[in-house]
Design an enzyme around this catalytic site. Sequence first.
Site, PDB file in Angstrom:
ATOM      1  N   ARG A 150       0.817  -1.360   0.157  1.00 15.42           N
ATOM      2  CA  ARG A 150      -0.140  -0.113   0.127  1.00 15.42           C
ATOM      3  C   ARG A 150       1.394   1.299  -0.289  1.00 15.42           C
ATOM      4  NH1 ARG A 150      -2.197  -3.294   3.785  1.00 15.42           N
ATOM      5  NH2 ARG A 150      -4.679  -4.178   3.877  1.00 15.42           N
ATOM      6  N   LYS A 174      -1.720  -2.693   8.656  1.00 13.84           N
ATOM      7  CA  LYS A 174      -3.235  -2.503   8.532  1.00 13.84           C
ATOM      8  C   LYS A 174      -3.411  -2.889  10.041  1.00 13.84           C
ATOM      9  CE  LYS A 174      -5.924  -0.947   4.878  1.00 13.84           C
ATOM     10  NZ  LYS A 174      -7.705  -1.010   4.972  1.00 13.84           N
ATOM     11  N   HIS A 243      -2.869   2.557  -5.256  1.00 13.24           N
ATOM     12  CA  HIS A 243      -2.972   1.600  -5.460  1.00 13.24           C
ATOM     13  C   HIS A 243      -3.659   0.633  -6.598  1.00 13.24           C
ATOM     14  CE1 HIS A 243      -5.286   0.016  -1.833  1.00 13.24           C
ATOM     15  NE2 HIS A 243      -6.085  -0.638  -2.709  1.00 13.24           N
ATOM     16  N   ARG A 246      -0.863  -1.865  -6.807  1.00 11.65           N
ATOM     17  CA  ARG A 246      -1.186  -2.953  -5.518  1.00 11.65           C
ATOM     18  C   ARG A 246      -2.419  -4.299  -6.291  1.00 11.65           C
ATOM     19  NH1 ARG A 246      -2.026  -4.570  -0.025  1.00 11.65           N
ATOM     20  NH2 ARG A 246      -3.188  -4.730   0.091  1.00 11.65           N
ATOM     21  N   HIS A 269      -4.497  -8.981   3.433  1.00  8.18           N
ATOM     22  CA  HIS A 269      -6.097  -8.893   3.966  1.00  8.18           C
ATOM     23  C   HIS A 269      -5.615  -9.856   4.905  1.00  8.18           C
ATOM     24  CE1 HIS A 269      -7.176  -7.833  -1.093  1.00  8.18           C
ATOM     25  NE2 HIS A 269      -6.359  -6.458   0.237  1.00  8.18           N
ATOM     26  N   TYR A 278     -10.685  -9.498  -7.013  1.00 11.41           N
ATOM     27  CA  TYR A 278      -9.252  -9.828  -7.514  1.00 11.41           C
ATOM     28  C   TYR A 278      -9.928 -10.921  -8.827  1.00 11.41           C
ATOM     29  CZ  TYR A 278      -7.297  -6.377  -5.304  1.00 11.41           C
ATOM     30  OH  TYR A 278      -6.919  -5.181  -4.569  1.00 11.41           O
TER      31      TYR A 278
END
Length: 298
Positions: A150, A174, A243, A246, A269, A278
């Site tokens: 990211r 995150k 992004h 990414r 994730h 995706y």
Amino acid sequence: MEASIASFIDYLRYERGASAATRVAYKNDLLRFVAYVRGHTENGKATFGSVDSDLIRLWVASLMDGHMSPISVNRKLSALRSYFKYLMKQGLVLNNPASLVIAPKFFRPLPQIIKEDELTELLDGSCFKDDFIGIRDRLMMELLYETGLRRQELAFLKCSDIDLMAMVVRVCGKRNKERLVPFSERLKVQIVSYLQKRRSVLQCDNTHFFVRKDGRSVTGATVYNVVKKYVSNRGLRTKCAPHMLRHSFATSLLNNGAELNAVKELLGHSSLASTSIYTHITFDKLKEMYCAHPRANR
């Protein structure tokens, strides 16, 4: 309610590890909700007892009537649900009225990507100068596409996070979740070249990996501007955020046979549902390939 919102934001920061952007967004959403409650109660006060599911539904309806996108409304409702869940843990309320409100439906758009051949032409082209900034910018682009980092993860990357021997980069994502992402021998050569140039030109002791000409750390805005500059100059996209690289990383992996679970881990994730979007892109590519069948168009 403002005092409890402040303590909730502290809870998000210190116990949930939420990013600064998430904390700011949740705080703004909750304060605006409090303002709405004040305007829809007889005494103009916002208390826990004055909030019920019907009032929240009216609030959601007002947001939709104001032409706010369903995605934004869902985020605000999510902030409210988390807030009342926190209040229940603190014993301040007995139930979560926001949990009874159905979020507006929306269709999540497919992630925008840059095609593999276009990225190859860009990254292997002559648009990057041979000076410090040119070498740094190309490495930024390469890392974004080859590791799927990211924007903020790239900006906050430290020299100690790069393991040249093992050829992996340690990423703090995150909620402070760490992951290891491998990189290629070719990218290792570029990293070494960048570090040599950085030492010879700057001689700075900044612990951050990517720095500016004056030795200061780059920011997320710097990364955004670098990607936008080179992508728009090549005419690939009029607008391009980091992004998108990414998204291109994940799509390229799946198109070349990677398992969905492996891509999930590389992206950092927490849920496979976030990665599964995706698969729609790769399925679209499969449908295009199917058109090459001699009987497909008959």
